[in-house]
Design a protein around this motif. Structure first.
Motif, PDB file in Angstrom:
ATOM      1  N   VAL A 132       0.814  -1.209   0.000  1.00 47.16           N
ATOM      2  CA  VAL A 132       0.000   0.000   0.000  1.00 47.16           C
ATOM      3  C   VAL A 132       0.855   1.270   0.000  1.00 47.16           C
ATOM      4  O   VAL A 132       0.413   2.314  -0.453  1.00 47.16           O
ATOM      5  N   GLY A 133       2.098   1.168   0.479  1.00 44.68           N
ATOM      6  CA  GLY A 133       3.011   2.308   0.467  1.00 44.68           C
ATOM      7  C   GLY A 133       2.703   3.330   1.531  1.00 44.68           C
ATOM      8  O   GLY A 133       2.016   3.056   2.507  1.00 44.68           O
ATOM      9  N   VAL A 134       3.197   4.547   1.333  1.00 40.31           N
ATOM     10  CA  VAL A 134       3.002   5.621   2.304  1.00 40.31           C
ATOM     11  C   VAL A 134       2.055   6.687   1.758  1.00 40.31           C
ATOM     12  O   VAL A 134       1.206   7.188   2.488  1.00 40.31           O
ATOM     13  N   TRP A 135       2.179   7.039   0.491  1.00 48.17           N
ATOM     14  CA  TRP A 135       1.365   8.125  -0.036  1.00 48.17           C
ATOM     15  C   TRP A 135      -0.122   7.773  -0.065  1.00 48.17           C
ATOM     16  O   TRP A 135      -0.964   8.633   0.186  1.00 48.17           O
ATOM     17  N   ARG A 136      -0.477   6.513  -0.354  1.00 51.08           N
ATOM     18  CA  ARG A 136      -1.889   6.129  -0.386  1.00 51.08           C
ATOM     19  C   ARG A 136      -2.561   6.306   0.978  1.00 51.08           C
ATOM     20  O   ARG A 136      -3.647   6.885   1.055  1.00 51.08           O
ATOM     21  N   PRO A 137      -1.946   5.805   2.065  1.00 49.09           N
ATOM     22  CA  PRO A 137      -2.574   6.030   3.371  1.00 49.09           C
ATOM     23  C   PRO A 137      -2.703   7.510   3.737  1.00 49.09           C
ATOM     24  O   PRO A 137      -3.686   7.906   4.363  1.00 49.09           O
ATOM     25  N   ILE A 138      -1.729   8.320   3.335  1.00 49.25           N
ATOM     26  CA  ILE A 138      -1.804   9.749   3.646  1.00 49.25           C
ATOM     27  C   ILE A 138      -2.966  10.393   2.890  1.00 49.25           C
ATOM     28  O   ILE A 138      -3.798  11.089   3.494  1.00 49.25           O
ATOM     29  N   VAL A 139      -3.064  10.150   1.595  1.00 54.41           N
ATOM     30  CA  VAL A 139      -4.153  10.726   0.792  1.00 54.41           C
ATOM     31  C   VAL A 139      -5.498  10.215   1.296  1.00 54.41           C
ATOM     32  O   VAL A 139      -6.442  10.985   1.503  1.00 54.41           O
ATOM     33  N   ARG A 140      -5.590   8.915   1.531  1.00 55.56           N
ATOM     34  CA  ARG A 140      -6.831   8.299   2.003  1.00 55.56           C
ATOM     35  C   ARG A 140      -7.266   8.901   3.340  1.00 55.56           C
ATOM     36  O   ARG A 140      -8.442   9.213   3.543  1.00 55.56           O
ATOM     37  N   THR A 141      -6.328   9.079   4.247  1.00 57.63           N
ATOM     38  CA  THR A 141      -6.645   9.589   5.583  1.00 57.63           C
ATOM     39  C   THR A 141      -7.056  11.049   5.549  1.00 57.63           C
ATOM     40  O   THR A 141      -8.013  11.446   6.230  1.00 57.63           O
ATOM     41  N   VAL A 142      -6.367  11.870   4.771  1.00 62.36           N
ATOM     42  CA  VAL A 142      -6.749  13.288   4.666  1.00 62.36           C
ATOM     43  C   VAL A 142      -8.178  13.391   4.150  1.00 62.36           C
ATOM     44  O   VAL A 142      -9.004  14.141   4.695  1.00 62.36           O
ATOM     45  N   LEU A 143      -8.511  12.619   3.135  1.00 62.82           N
ATOM     46  CA  LEU A 143      -9.864  12.662   2.584  1.00 62.82           C
ATOM     47  C   LEU A 143     -10.882  12.080   3.557  1.00 62.82           C
ATOM     48  O   LEU A 143     -12.012  12.567   3.648  1.00 62.82           O
ATOM     49  N   LEU A 144     -10.504  11.050   4.306  1.00 67.39           N
ATOM     50  CA  LEU A 144     -11.390  10.484   5.322  1.00 67.39           C
ATOM     51  C   LEU A 144     -11.695  11.515   6.400  1.00 67.39           C
ATOM     52  O   LEU A 144     -12.836  11.642   6.860  1.00 67.39           O
ATOM     53  N   CYS A 145     -10.697  12.281   6.806  1.00 65.56           N
ATOM     54  CA  CYS A 145     -10.892  13.307   7.841  1.00 65.56           C
ATOM     55  C   CYS A 145     -11.790  14.444   7.360  1.00 65.56           C
ATOM     56  O   CYS A 145     -12.406  15.132   8.172  1.00 65.56           O
ATOM     57  N   LEU A 146     -11.881  14.632   6.061  1.00 71.43           N
ATOM     58  CA  LEU A 146     -12.796  15.640   5.515  1.00 71.43           C
ATOM     59  C   LEU A 146     -14.246  15.159   5.537  1.00 71.43           C
ATOM     60  O   LEU A 146     -15.165  15.934   5.286  1.00 71.43           O
ATOM     61  N   ARG A 183     -16.916   1.591  -2.608  1.00 68.96           N
ATOM     62  CA  ARG A 183     -15.704   2.343  -2.269  1.00 68.96           C
ATOM     63  C   ARG A 183     -16.062   3.810  -2.140  1.00 68.96           C
ATOM     64  O   ARG A 183     -16.724   4.370  -3.002  1.00 68.96           O
ATOM     65  N   GLY A 184     -15.597   4.410  -1.064  1.00 76.12           N
ATOM     66  CA  GLY A 184     -15.772   5.842  -0.902  1.00 76.12           C
ATOM     67  C   GLY A 184     -14.820   6.582  -1.830  1.00 76.12           C
ATOM     68  O   GLY A 184     -13.854   6.011  -2.343  1.00 76.12           O
ATOM     69  N   ALA A 185     -15.086   7.868  -2.022  1.00 76.79           N
ATOM     70  CA  ALA A 185     -14.214   8.680  -2.878  1.00 76.79           C
ATOM     71  C   ALA A 185     -12.795   8.702  -2.328  1.00 76.79           C
ATOM     72  O   ALA A 185     -11.833   8.786  -3.093  1.00 76.79           O
ATOM     73  N   HIS A 186     -12.636   8.610  -1.011  1.00 77.46           N
ATOM     74  CA  HIS A 186     -11.291   8.596  -0.427  1.00 77.46           C
ATOM     75  C   HIS A 186     -10.510   7.369  -0.893  1.00 77.46           C
ATOM     76  O   HIS A 186      -9.315   7.448  -1.140  1.00 77.46           O
ATOM     77  N   ASP A 187     -11.174   6.232  -1.045  1.00 76.84           N
ATOM     78  CA  ASP A 187     -10.506   5.031  -1.561  1.00 76.84           C
ATOM     79  C   ASP A 187     -10.269   5.122  -3.068  1.00 76.84           C
ATOM     80  O   ASP A 187      -9.217   4.723  -3.566  1.00 76.84           O
ATOM     81  N   ARG A 188     -11.245   5.624  -3.801  1.00 73.78           N
ATOM     82  CA  ARG A 188     -11.076   5.734  -5.258  1.00 73.78           C
ATOM     83  C   ARG A 188      -9.909   6.646  -5.612  1.00 73.78           C
ATOM     84  O   ARG A 188      -9.088   6.329  -6.461  1.00 73.78           O
ATOM     85  N   ILE A 189      -9.835   7.793  -4.954  1.00 76.07           N
ATOM     86  CA  ILE A 189      -8.760   8.754  -5.239  1.00 76.07           C
ATOM     87  C   ILE A 189      -7.395   8.193  -4.844  1.00 76.07           C
ATOM     88  O   ILE A 189      -6.418   8.371  -5.565  1.00 76.07           O
ATOM     89  N   ALA A 190      -7.343   7.456  -3.739  1.00 75.93           N
ATOM     90  CA  ALA A 190      -6.072   6.864  -3.278  1.00 75.93           C
ATOM     91  C   ALA A 190      -5.730   5.584  -4.034  1.00 75.93           C
ATOM     92  O   ALA A 190      -4.623   5.067  -3.898  1.00 75.93           O
ATOM     93  N   GLY A 191      -6.657   5.063  -4.829  1.00 77.04           N
ATOM     94  CA  GLY A 191      -6.404   3.830  -5.583  1.00 77.04           C
ATOM     95  C   GLY A 191      -6.392   2.604  -4.683  1.00 77.04           C
ATOM     96  O   GLY A 191      -5.645   1.647  -4.930  1.00 77.04           O
ATOM     97  N   THR A 192      -7.252   2.606  -3.657  1.00 76.87           N
ATOM     98  CA  THR A 192      -7.296   1.494  -2.718  1.00 76.87           C
ATOM     99  C   THR A 192      -8.711   0.942  -2.620  1.00 76.87           C
ATOM    100  O   THR A 192      -9.678   1.534  -3.098  1.00 76.87           O
TER     101      THR A 192
END
Length: 156
Positions: A116-130, A142-151
């Motif tokens: 999963v790496g590092v950038w995906r969790p960061i992007v996913r988490t920032v969007l989740l917090c929004l 899949r929520g938009a936070h997962d789609r945008i992070a590719g997860t």
């Protein structure tokens, strides 16, 4: 040419955001049930509640928050959110899922496979917090936070 007047079958309707042609994750090549199937909403909500409780526990132990006194001011609320976000990123990077995800048998995986790496969790988490991106769900659950992070969040 005559049109069919038969009503659509119940399986072609998609109440509750279900996939119109099968199950959530079918288009992603994921199974309908069992390991690697898309995590359902119940597990997701319980996992999120566990993550929130863990973040509150860390905030309490560090003195940022008290269940009896509240957070005091807006700065403490932002610190609590930062603790939640830091725990999300830390656990997703190391365990492929947050603490709550692990407890309920879920994990976060990249759509294309691999780590999963590092950038995906960061992007996913920032969007989740929004919050709002997490509420925009597609037909694969899949929520938009997962789609945008590719997860995608799947069962272990």
């Amino acid at each position: 040419m005559a049109r069919s007047t038969t009503p659509p079958s119940a399986s072609s309707a998609h109440p509750g955001g279900e996939h119109p042609d099968g199950w959530p994750g079918k288009d992603l090549g994921l199974p309908e049930d069992g390991p690697r199937s898309v995590g359902r909403i119940g597990r997701r909500v319980v996992g999120l509640l566990i993550d929130g409780i863990l973040a509150d526990l860390v905030a309490y132990v560090t003195g940022v928050w008290s269940p009896l006194e509240g957070s005091g001011d807006i700065a403490h609320t932002w610190i609590q959110l930062a603790i939640f976000a830091a725990l999300q990123v830390l656990f997703i990077c190391t365990l492929s899922g947050s603490f709550g995800h692990v407890c309920v048998g879920l994990r976060v995986v990249p759509i294309r496979g691999g780590y999963v790496g590092v950038w995906r969790p960061i992007v996913r988490t920032v969007l989740l917090c929004l919050v709002v991106p997490a509420l925009i769900i597609d037909r694969d659950s899949r929520g938009a936070h997962d789609r945008i992070a590719g997860t995608v969040l799947v069962r272990r």
